[in-house]
Design an enzyme around this catalytic site. Sequence first.
Site, PDB file in Angstrom:
ATOM      1  N   SER A  86       0.834  -1.203   0.000  1.00  0.00           N
ATOM      2  CA  SER A  86       0.000   0.000   0.000  1.00  0.00           C
ATOM      3  C   SER A  86       0.866   1.250   0.000  1.00  0.00           C
ATOM      4  O   SER A  86       2.068   1.174   0.263  1.00  0.00           O
ATOM      5  CB  SER A  86      -0.892   0.001   1.252  1.00  0.00           C
ATOM      6  N   ASN A  87       0.259   2.380  -0.291  1.00  0.00           N
ATOM      7  CA  ASN A  87       0.909   3.670  -0.103  1.00  0.00           C
ATOM      8  C   ASN A  87       0.457   4.242   1.228  1.00  0.00           C
ATOM      9  O   ASN A  87      -0.585   3.873   1.742  1.00  0.00           O
ATOM     10  CB  ASN A  87       0.520   4.629  -1.232  1.00  0.00           C
ATOM     11  N   HIS A  88       1.213   5.204   1.717  1.00  0.00           N
ATOM     12  CA  HIS A  88       0.898   5.806   3.007  1.00  0.00           C
ATOM     13  C   HIS A  88       0.111   7.105   2.808  1.00  0.00           C
ATOM     14  O   HIS A  88       0.470   7.917   1.970  1.00  0.00           O
ATOM     15  CB  HIS A  88       2.211   6.105   3.739  1.00  0.00           C
ATOM     16  N   VAL A 119      -2.762   6.589  -4.438  1.00  0.00           N
ATOM     17  CA  VAL A 119      -3.089   5.302  -5.053  1.00  0.00           C
ATOM     18  C   VAL A 119      -1.808   4.483  -5.241  1.00  0.00           C
ATOM     19  O   VAL A 119      -0.798   5.005  -5.720  1.00  0.00           O
ATOM     20  CB  VAL A 119      -3.765   5.503  -6.430  1.00  0.00           C
TER      21      VAL A 119
END
Length: 207
Positions: free
Chosen positions: A17-19, A84
Amino acid sequence: ITAGPTREPIDPVRYISNHSSGKQGYAIAEAAVKLGAQVTLVSGPVALPIPPCVGMTPVTTAREMLAAVESALPADIAIFTAAVADWRVAKVADEKLKKTSDGTPPSLSFAENPDILKAVATLKKGRPKLVVGFAAETEMVIDHAKVKLAKKGCDLIVANDVSPDSGVFGGDANTVHLVSATGVENWPKLSKSEVATRLMNTLAGMV
Ligand code: C5P
């Protein structure tokens, strides 16, 4: 308005995931409602209360976010603040990936996620009048934002410095630069809520 991180795969034990705290996107949704807009907020998983009077579509993955954004159209203004994940794991493991006995790290293959901002900005039919992207950069903020503006085909990029000492990630303040075809506007350090109000007032004057 998109906000928060998106990740792949769905309900995983481990995921990529991204933060993102989602704070700036949620503040924008709230500011838009205060100006009288009808707002759909498409959000990845975040720990924030849903702003009042906002239509909310929760999503977990980039592909879900694209589908939710498409079904939220038509819109006068579309704002993309979500972090995203550019890539997803190509094949979701059926079981939890266990450590190997010899300590070799697992090797993962990735597939590219859809670029939601670009997809909406380049719509031939039903493109919102204003398409706004965000750019989180750690260096050469303005230069990278100008490249992003052209690459994504949007009308405006709100660029911010997220280098480790900026305190932007998860924090309540933001220093942004508005980059469009007509030039660059540098805003002072403001709270994310002030950035949201000022941005929505600017956008309302442009449609
Ligand atoms: O390419 P980059 O991730 O830096 O671009 C940032 C902008 O593009 C943000 O507005 C983000 O919400 C949007 N974006 C998107 N879909 C992706 C990647 C980024 O909508 N797959």
